[in-house]
Design an enzyme around this catalytic site. Structure first.
Site, PDB file in Angstrom:
ATOM      1  N   HIS A 144     -10.382   5.581  55.053  1.00 50.60           N
ATOM      2  CA  HIS A 144     -11.235   6.136  56.105  1.00 50.60           C
ATOM      3  C   HIS A 144     -11.879   7.465  55.724  1.00 50.60           C
ATOM      4  O   HIS A 144     -13.089   7.638  55.822  1.00 50.60           O
ATOM      5  CB  HIS A 144     -10.457   6.322  57.407  1.00 50.60           C
ATOM      6  CG  HIS A 144     -11.294   6.920  58.503  1.00 50.60           C
ATOM      7  ND1 HIS A 144     -11.373   8.292  58.720  1.00 50.60           N
ATOM      8  CD2 HIS A 144     -12.127   6.352  59.407  1.00 50.60           C
ATOM      9  CE1 HIS A 144     -12.204   8.518  59.716  1.00 50.60           C
ATOM     10  NE2 HIS A 144     -12.678   7.368  60.160  1.00 50.60           N
ATOM     11  N   GLU A 191     -17.170  -0.902  57.879  1.00 55.09           N
ATOM     12  CA  GLU A 191     -17.906   0.333  58.148  1.00 55.09           C
ATOM     13  C   GLU A 191     -18.180   1.065  56.839  1.00 55.09           C
ATOM     14  O   GLU A 191     -17.248   1.468  56.135  1.00 55.09           O
ATOM     15  CB  GLU A 191     -17.159   1.257  59.106  1.00 55.09           C
ATOM     16  CG  GLU A 191     -17.978   2.514  59.384  1.00 55.09           C
ATOM     17  CD  GLU A 191     -17.353   3.480  60.376  1.00 55.09           C
ATOM     18  OE1 GLU A 191     -17.781   4.655  60.406  1.00 55.09           O
ATOM     19  OE2 GLU A 191     -16.443   3.072  61.123  1.00 55.09           O
ATOM     20  N   GLU A 225     -11.331  -4.455  61.394  1.00 54.68           N
ATOM     21  CA  GLU A 225     -12.252  -3.416  60.945  1.00 54.68           C
ATOM     22  C   GLU A 225     -11.642  -2.622  59.803  1.00 54.68           C
ATOM     23  O   GLU A 225     -10.423  -2.417  59.744  1.00 54.68           O
ATOM     24  CB  GLU A 225     -12.575  -2.490  62.124  1.00 54.68           C
ATOM     25  CG  GLU A 225     -13.619  -1.436  61.862  1.00 54.68           C
ATOM     26  CD  GLU A 225     -13.044  -0.075  61.491  1.00 54.68           C
ATOM     27  OE1 GLU A 225     -13.838   0.848  61.227  1.00 54.68           O
ATOM     28  OE2 GLU A 225     -11.795   0.070  61.464  1.00 54.68           O
ATOM     29  N   ASP A 275     -12.865   0.616  56.549  1.00 56.19           N
ATOM     30  CA  ASP A 275     -13.832   1.626  56.114  1.00 56.19           C
ATOM     31  C   ASP A 275     -13.975   1.584  54.602  1.00 56.19           C
ATOM     32  O   ASP A 275     -12.983   1.434  53.883  1.00 56.19           O
ATOM     33  CB  ASP A 275     -13.364   3.022  56.531  1.00 56.19           C
ATOM     34  CG  ASP A 275     -13.050   3.097  58.020  1.00 56.19           C
ATOM     35  OD1 ASP A 275     -14.001   3.209  58.802  1.00 56.19           O
ATOM     36  OD2 ASP A 275     -11.856   3.040  58.383  1.00 56.19           O
ATOM     37  N   HIS A 297      -8.362  -2.051  64.559  1.00 54.83           N
ATOM     38  CA  HIS A 297      -8.919  -0.852  63.940  1.00 54.83           C
ATOM     39  C   HIS A 297      -8.187  -0.487  62.652  1.00 54.83           C
ATOM     40  O   HIS A 297      -7.004  -0.176  62.670  1.00 54.83           O
ATOM     41  CB  HIS A 297      -8.819   0.308  64.939  1.00 54.83           C
ATOM     42  CG  HIS A 297      -9.521   1.554  64.524  1.00 54.83           C
ATOM     43  ND1 HIS A 297      -8.928   2.790  64.602  1.00 54.83           N
ATOM     44  CD2 HIS A 297     -10.778   1.757  64.056  1.00 54.83           C
ATOM     45  CE1 HIS A 297      -9.782   3.713  64.196  1.00 54.83           C
ATOM     46  NE2 HIS A 297     -10.912   3.109  63.861  1.00 54.83           N
TER      47      HIS A 297
END
Length: 242
Positions: free
Chosen positions: A49, A109, A34, A36, A6
């Site tokens: 993020h 993301e 992952e 963002d 993450h």
């Protein structure tokens, strides 16, 4: 279980920095990483993020109000530890340069919310194509129209829908947007739901799982489950114990 680190290995390095991604890439048991993505004032996809800068940098205000050059003047690591003082907000392209030639997958993301970032999807797809990473990335978002936009732009890119809660017609939503992956908060996951989605040809993941009791529960569900965690070492240790 398949491990998704993450925001990089964010339990050991500041989230969404090259340091966190480097640690995750160097661990063979981590299958996916992952991150963002937002859009800078001058249209550069950047990796952070929050929509604002205060929590993870020494800046203030909205990410979209700064050019990439201005964002690069900030530190994105000192909040985690002084040894990370030199860490910056990376561009998505800098991350791609690090991933090129690696076997790990990258989960991107898009922090799109009601067209908050016009052109974000097009900019990200263009970068993916430029680095020939179409088969190595999964693009996900809570904004499902954003996901559909990516899939319409390049059908070769795997896409996924993110949920908080358990809505109905999950398979139908995936079909409509072209998504083949669904990512849900772990509290809403059941074994029957996992089996239903997998039988429909849809991959399933959960976020963000750090406690050992939940990990043990999820481990009994299905070996194709993709688990996002800040502490990949805990899943590695659990799997080694079994």
């Amino acid at each position: 279980m398949k491990i998704i680190a993450h925001r990089g290995w964010s339990g050991q390095a500041p989230e969404n920095t090259l340091a966190a991604f480097r640690l995750a890439l160097d661990e063979p048991f981590i299958t996916e990483v992952e991150l963002d993505v937002h859009l800078s004032k001058d249209g550069i996809p950047v990796v952070i993020h929050d929509h604002t800068l205060e929590r993870t940098t020494n800046g203030r205000g909205a990410v979209r109000d700064y050019t990439f050059f201005e964002l690069q003047q900030l530190t994105a690591g000192s909040w985690f530890g002084q040894e990370f003082m030199a860490e910056k907000i990376p561009s998505l392209e800098q991350v791609f340069q690090m991933f090129k030639g690696r076997t790990s997958r990258l989960v991107i993301e898009l922090k799109q919310t009601a067209d908050h970032y016009p052109g974000l999807e097009e900019a990200v797809v263009k970068l993916i194509q430029s680095y020939q990473l179409e088969r190595q990335v999964t693009v996900i978002s809570f904004d499902h129209i954003s996901v559909k936009t990516v899939k319409d732009a390049d059908a070769a890119i795997e896409t996924g829908l993110v949920y908080l809660g358990r809505p109905t017609l999950l398979v139908e939503q995936a079909r409509y947007t072209g998504a083949s992956f669904i990512s849900m908060h772990y509290a809403y996951i059941t074994e029957s739901l996992i089996n239903e989605l997998i039988q429909a040809g849809i991959k399933i993941g959960v976020w963000t799982v750090d406690d050992e009791d939940t990990l043990n529960k999820l481990a009994s569900f299905h070996d194709e489950l993709r688990v996002t965690t800040n502490y990949p070492e805990r899943i590695i240790a659990l799997q080694a114990a079994h």
